[in-house]
Design a protein around this motif. Sequence first.
Motif, PDB file in Angstrom:
ATOM      1  N   ASN A  62       0.809  -1.214   0.000  1.00  0.00           N
ATOM      2  CA  ASN A  62       0.000   0.000   0.000  1.00  0.00           C
ATOM      3  C   ASN A  62       0.840   1.262   0.000  1.00  0.00           C
ATOM      4  OD1 ASN A  62      -2.658  -0.977  -0.049  1.00  0.00           O
ATOM      5  ND2 ASN A  62      -2.501  -1.563   2.102  1.00  0.00           N
ATOM      6  N   GLU A  63       1.914   1.261   0.749  1.00  0.00           N
ATOM      7  CA  GLU A  63       2.708   2.480   0.912  1.00  0.00           C
ATOM      8  C   GLU A  63       4.128   2.223   0.428  1.00  0.00           C
ATOM      9  OE1 GLU A  63       4.309   5.185   4.576  1.00  0.00           O
ATOM     10  OE2 GLU A  63       2.271   4.413   4.689  1.00  0.00           O
ATOM     11  N   ASN A  65       7.858   3.529   0.257  1.00  0.00           N
ATOM     12  CA  ASN A  65       8.785   4.454   0.898  1.00  0.00           C
ATOM     13  C   ASN A  65       9.987   4.674  -0.007  1.00  0.00           C
ATOM     14  OD1 ASN A  65       7.299   4.660   3.342  1.00  0.00           O
ATOM     15  ND2 ASN A  65       8.064   2.661   3.941  1.00  0.00           N
TER      16      ASN A  65
END
Length: 122
Positions: A62-63, A65
């Motif tokens: 989802n995320e 970095n």
Amino acid sequence: MITIERLDHIQVCIPIGAEDQARQFYTGILGFKEISKPEALIPNGGLWYQVANIQLHIGVENEINHSKRHPAFQVKNLEEARKHLVENGVRIKEDIAIPGMDRFSFFDPFDNRFEFLQYKAQ
């Protein structure tokens, strides 16, 4: 003592559902060979590639970095690789010079950083 035999794989991540866009980049532009994932891991999404003698695993999350983490691949003709990437609209980053080596980084459509390098003849 730990004895390392070889690097088996590296993993980078893409957003969930972006596998087709990843294929366009990794298969279409880089020419990497997609390989089948183990049946048990298919529901997790993502793709696997064979790159020389290691595997590149592309996971989904989802995320994403952004960091300095990256794999580096030694290539036979660095300038030819650079030209191919530029012609395909891939974002290039010139890296700090290291004696005895030419190198640059580039970014996939998901902002994963990769380095291509070539050692200078001595």
